[in-house]
Design an enzyme around this catalytic site. Sequence first.
Site, PDB file in Angstrom:
ATOM      1  CB  THR A 285      -0.906   0.059   1.234  1.00  0.00           C
ATOM      2  OG1 THR A 285      -0.116   0.405   2.386  1.00  0.00           O
ATOM      3  CG2 THR A 285      -1.618  -1.251   1.463  1.00  0.00           C
ATOM      4  CG  ASP A 286       1.362   5.851  -1.204  1.00  0.00           C
ATOM      5  OD1 ASP A 286       2.312   6.015  -0.408  1.00  0.00           O
ATOM      6  OD2 ASP A 286       1.198   6.579  -2.202  1.00  0.00           O
ATOM      7  CE1 TYR A 287       4.610   7.400   6.236  1.00  0.00           C
ATOM      8  CE2 TYR A 287       2.399   7.988   6.943  1.00  0.00           C
ATOM      9  CZ  TYR A 287       3.752   7.884   7.206  1.00  0.00           C
ATOM     10  OH  TYR A 287       4.251   8.261   8.429  1.00  0.00           O
ATOM     11  CB  THR A 288      -1.876   5.895   6.361  1.00  0.00           C
ATOM     12  OG1 THR A 288      -1.958   7.045   5.499  1.00  0.00           O
ATOM     13  CG2 THR A 288      -0.794   6.119   7.391  1.00  0.00           C
ATOM     14  N   GLY A 289      -2.436   3.769   3.390  1.00  0.00           N
ATOM     15  CA  GLY A 289      -3.467   3.552   2.384  1.00  0.00           C
ATOM     16  C   GLY A 289      -4.619   2.700   2.879  1.00  0.00           C
TER      17      GLY A 289
END
Length: 769
Positions: A285-289
Amino acid sequence: MIYKKLSLSVLLFAAGFLTASAQKSPQDMDRFIDVLMNKMTLEEKIGQLNLPVTGEITTGQAKSSDIAAKIKKGEVGGLFNLKGVEKIREVQKQAVEDSRLGIPLLFGMDVIHGYETMFPIPLGLSCTWDMTTIEESARIAAVEASADGISWTFSPMVDISRDPRWGRVSEGSGEDPFLGAMIAEAMVRGYQGKNMERNDEIMACVKHFALYGAGEAGRDYNTVDMSRQRMFNDYMLPYEAAVEAGVGSVMASFNEVDGIPATANKWLMTDILRGQWGFNGFVVTDYTGISEMIDHGIGDLQTVSARAINAGVDMDMVSEGFVGTLKKSVQEGKVSMEALNTACRRILEAKYKLGLFDNPYKYCDSKRPARDIFTKAHRDAARRIAAESFVLLKNDSPDGNPNGNPLLPFNPKGNIAVIGPLANSRSNMPGTWSVAAVLDRCPSLVEGLKEMTAGKANIMYAKGSNLISDASYEGRATMFGRSLNRDNRTDQQLLDEALNVARRSDIIIAALGESSEMSGESSSRTDLNIPDVQQNLLKELLKTGKPVVLVLFTGRPLTLNWEQEHVPAILNVWFGGSEAAYAIGDALFGYVNPGGKLTMTFPKNVGQIPLYYAHKNTGRPLKEGKWFEKFRSNYLDVDNDPLYPFGYGLSYTTFSYSDIDLSHSSMDMNGSLTAAVEVTNTGTWPGSEVVQLYIRDVVGSSTRPVKELKGFQKIFLEPGEMKIVRFKIAPEMLRYYNYDLQLVAEPGDFEVMIGTNSRDVKTAKFTLN
């Protein structure tokens, strides 16, 4: 090599599961991971899917850090944005020696356009149109990052964008999927090398899958909504190209696709990425996705975490949704053990392919940083590549005489005024997303030009204005240590000082435009003019009657109508990296001939956006050469044309193109033809030219763009030299996704266009039978 606790690969080798000569065969990898996973608890498997950020771990404090306890319990699969080989070695030692199974960690970082040696921002790199150069930049970045312990980079970003309001256009390769695909392949090759066996080859991560660059209103993280036909024809090709190049990992995008956030979108992550394209790496995922999907409105943390892993996402960056909820979801039957095992296996396979089980300290050679980071050879390459990325937008005679000598290049002598808020800033030279750069090591433009002209010219400096009149806006645009040290004098005082310097000069270099953090993540803009006080400064400098060169710093296309009309010379230098100051001097003084070509269209007006070359006709297109005609597709206040078209860029020399010579006027589905042009350097300078091939499908079962880039060749010509440039055209180049999402080439008439940019082309026609 002997460790306090022997790595699993050593134990398995001793048990006969591995052989020294074939450790990386698929069969050996499968056997190795089967044995390992049979030893793992449910919690340890979930832990491999967890990618937290490190925080501030300093050397000697790894055991006391908050992350150490999680590593010891096997709850961490990797860490990101930890810088320094000694720190990374110490944390890796925690994983290898203090956890039950000794599984090594991945260490990732945002190595976007260089590590400590910084290259131009990716949008600038793309303007080289040189795949060898782009691959070289990624290769050097991999060498430096790996020397400092990094095994994984969150690059390349290949999102197509046709909206320069979006700040992250600076991190991509522009508006065209064909060019973007070639750049994606070059970057993956540069980072990963042949097979990631060497300790200076690292894993790439293509991002953001998918459609991140098409957010509504040019606003970051925003909703994306488009037909699947448009997705595949205009946006998907660069991601697919990275997969075909063997990219090791893929990052999910923040936006939704077809009403489902990408991070929970099974159609994207499983049906397309794995089923259609055959991707066999892992998805992060992307950051905190994952946790952000709560705000998207599709469930609580347990629900969205389950949706993510069931969709095909393997690793959770920062949210800790997997490590916090998956055990419960497995117990409740909301996530199967098969799904969990599959995700865990993919992470372990990545570590195996990187050689971390064989040697967890593969990237921890303490001798390498001094030898391999920020070396003279790397800086020399950065200087050369920066100059290759610059785009000469205008170069007229300073007195406006159409037959006069162009202002650039000029001889560095006399008094040279360097004026503007970006003229004497070190920290802004590398550009956005230069997280590993030592900012104070990048000379400012003033410093670089002084060094280059020592004993020949007198460099005089004045700031001239602040970045922008609004102090709070300047604060938002100069974050992360990129302050321009806002001057508390009045605008008039700053201007008066600059005009005093300007009047004593022989030529003025106006260093204006955006600060580095006015583009990049979460840096969308609705006004794309050069900021107000800078525009006023430029107007006053022109009033002095001295020749003015606008050295434009920017991370995106700007609206430059006034500048194009009034400033004699404009050199777009983007943000050129560590050696940008010297590269700018090389271009200004004629030591190199700038040959960059735009990879994004520059609009005249924000109201024209989205504006891109590969647009479709309407049923009421505006006629060629017209500005306005009632009941046609146009505006009342501005024409439809861009200020600078895709592919545009001037040179210190000139090039002429012959008419196109087609080898045949038609071809069948099993044939091909050749389109050739003679390109001649008609000027007095040696220079490079990017010869661009565009094709139009005149009649299709679905509507087709007015032209599409299908090939290009970068050539170098001496004055008076001519080369014949040939393009082979085959039916596969004419394929597109039809209404039923079938990739087809349809019989009919086609136009082939070859030229110096997407606007100025020669045209010929052929038929596909």
